[in-house]
Design a protein around this motif. Sequence first.
Motif, PDB file in Angstrom:
ATOM      1  N   ILE A  43       2.104  -8.531   1.644  1.00 26.85           N
ATOM      2  CA  ILE A  43       1.608  -7.235   1.188  1.00 26.85           C
ATOM      3  C   ILE A  43       2.408  -7.274  -0.125  1.00 26.85           C
ATOM      4  O   ILE A  43       3.302  -7.822  -0.304  1.00 26.85           O
ATOM      5  CB  ILE A  43       2.988  -6.353   1.670  1.00 26.85           C
ATOM      6  CG1 ILE A  43       2.164  -5.960   3.078  1.00 26.85           C
ATOM      7  CG2 ILE A  43       2.810  -5.148   1.419  1.00 26.85           C
ATOM      8  CD1 ILE A  43       3.676  -5.523   4.482  1.00 26.85           C
ATOM      9  N   CYS A  44       1.288  -6.936  -0.974  1.00 28.88           N
ATOM     10  CA  CYS A  44       1.737  -6.751  -2.319  1.00 28.88           C
ATOM     11  C   CYS A  44       2.494  -5.312  -2.763  1.00 28.88           C
ATOM     12  O   CYS A  44       1.959  -4.667  -2.431  1.00 28.88           O
ATOM     13  CB  CYS A  44       0.654  -7.259  -3.345  1.00 28.88           C
ATOM     14  SG  CYS A  44       0.078  -8.836  -2.880  1.00 28.88           S
ATOM     15  N   VAL A  45       2.976  -5.651  -4.693  1.00 28.37           N
ATOM     16  CA  VAL A  45       3.798  -3.509  -4.927  1.00 28.37           C
ATOM     17  C   VAL A  45       2.850  -4.446  -5.898  1.00 28.37           C
ATOM     18  O   VAL A  45       2.669  -5.699  -6.697  1.00 28.37           O
ATOM     19  CB  VAL A  45       4.668  -4.797  -5.045  1.00 28.37           C
ATOM     20  CG1 VAL A  45       5.751  -6.175  -5.295  1.00 28.37           C
ATOM     21  CG2 VAL A  45       5.995  -2.989  -5.232  1.00 28.37           C
ATOM     22  N   ILE A  46       2.422  -2.997  -6.117  1.00 25.00           N
ATOM     23  CA  ILE A  46       1.912  -2.507  -7.753  1.00 25.00           C
ATOM     24  C   ILE A  46       3.322  -1.499  -7.989  1.00 25.00           C
ATOM     25  O   ILE A  46       3.508  -0.498  -7.685  1.00 25.00           O
ATOM     26  CB  ILE A  46       1.048  -1.683  -7.110  1.00 25.00           C
ATOM     27  CG1 ILE A  46      -0.191  -2.720  -6.965  1.00 25.00           C
ATOM     28  CG2 ILE A  46      -0.088  -1.491  -9.040  1.00 25.00           C
ATOM     29  CD1 ILE A  46      -1.592  -1.633  -6.710  1.00 25.00           C
ATOM     30  N   THR A  47       3.637  -2.083  -8.900  1.00 24.73           N
ATOM     31  CA  THR A  47       4.637  -1.185  -9.970  1.00 24.73           C
ATOM     32  C   THR A  47       4.358  -0.472 -11.273  1.00 24.73           C
ATOM     33  O   THR A  47       3.041  -0.275 -11.516  1.00 24.73           O
ATOM     34  CB  THR A  47       5.632  -2.568 -10.940  1.00 24.73           C
ATOM     35  OG1 THR A  47       5.190  -2.486 -12.078  1.00 24.73           O
ATOM     36  CG2 THR A  47       6.397  -3.551 -10.468  1.00 24.73           C
ATOM     37  N   PRO A  48       5.474   0.212 -11.596  1.00 29.96           N
ATOM     38  CA  PRO A  48       4.845   2.002 -12.078  1.00 29.96           C
ATOM     39  C   PRO A  48       4.303   1.334 -13.946  1.00 29.96           C
ATOM     40  O   PRO A  48       3.489   2.278 -14.337  1.00 29.96           O
ATOM     41  CB  PRO A  48       5.896   2.547 -12.328  1.00 29.96           C
ATOM     42  CG  PRO A  48       6.810   2.227 -10.604  1.00 29.96           C
ATOM     43  CD  PRO A  48       6.714   1.105 -10.763  1.00 29.96           C
ATOM     44  N   ASN A  49       4.869   0.037 -13.662  1.00 30.21           N
ATOM     45  CA  ASN A  49       4.352  -0.964 -15.047  1.00 30.21           C
ATOM     46  C   ASN A  49       2.830  -2.125 -15.096  1.00 30.21           C
ATOM     47  O   ASN A  49       2.650  -2.510 -15.779  1.00 30.21           O
ATOM     48  CB  ASN A  49       5.834  -1.623 -15.314  1.00 30.21           C
ATOM     49  CG  ASN A  49       6.549  -0.715 -16.021  1.00 30.21           C
ATOM     50  OD1 ASN A  49       6.461  -0.193 -16.207  1.00 30.21           O
ATOM     51  ND2 ASN A  49       7.869  -1.453 -15.579  1.00 30.21           N
TER      52      ASN A  49
END
Length: 383
Positions: free
Chosen positions: A320-326
């Motif tokens: 599970i990967c996270v994509i940040t608001p940045n």
Amino acid sequence: MERRTFLRAAVAGGGSMAFGFTLWSEAVAYPAKTGPSPYGSLQSADANGIQLPQGFTSRVIARSTRTVPGTSYVWHGAPDGGACYADGTGWIYVSNAELGSAAGGASAIRFNSSGDVTGAYRILSGTNRNCAGGATPWKTWLSCEEVDRGYVYETDPYGVNPAVRQAAMGRFNHEAAACDPDRKVIYLTEDESDGCFYRFVPTTWGDLSRGTLQVLKEVGGALSWVNVPDPAGSSTRTRRQVSGAKVFNGGEGAYYRNGTCFFTTKGDNRVWAYNAVANTIAIAYDDNLTGNPPLTGVDNLTGATVGDLYVAEDGGNMEICVITPNDVVAPFLRITNQSSSEICGVAFNPAGNRLYFSSQRGTSGSSSGGITYEVTGPFRTSL
């Protein structure tokens, strides 16, 4: 012109497009690039075979074909899309069963305020390949059939009301649903290599028995929503009824937040961002547009209050990967020794401190080997 040139041009042309996950006009970094995780590096696998960041722990909630601990209910095979619902001081996790031959459906697990399992039960039966779906603001679960001319079923996570087949939402190879309460529409993805992106406009918000199915059309770079003449797809499939309908390669998960519907396409491994405010679309992630891409096999996705997206892999290396608001993408967790499975049903509990998901085929590689997990830890609440 869908890639970075399109995004830069949109900003230079007056900043009318909104980027990032919180509609920041200054965030122009789409598509996301590989970078460091806000949670740090993954640690060695725990007793459940899951690699997590420092401070996080996992536990097994249920296993397919086995009784859910603390209940008398046997958990379904091939667990797929899921969502959480507040339930007094506790919550409920709903999970689809991607099983064919009318063996599909959906089940629910009830938790108390301490996170203890207090019950489990069936909320939908006799359907086919219930893959993803979506939660509604009126606290129902839309369970979608991933079959030719499949239906959407509206179910009750609390186990009180019977499931209802909502035929007005169209018959096609359904995948996910994401509710947009601002425009009072529901976005729908289609799992076909030449699939489309739809929205259902209910006649009355909160009542899905009547309404209009529309498909996203693109002509000369301009987007519009066009009514589908025959939502039942009786003779011509819905994706082929409107000339100029925009094609997406294998629609998967969908998640709406702050004017944007994010959805994934497995055929080209992309995360898309449909800006409903400006009626524009952009690529939020593409594995061909970053070095050493951590996210492959995009599938179900969800979001955290802080703005992070969590995208599960179908295959890949079971992350599970996270994509940040940045617009940074990085692994959040990795399941080891389950290469013949896929990760499904990512969903946060109402407090946002527990993440639920399933490995659809577990270590066995079969639908009877599914495992549903919970991860607890210091999920961030601010950037």
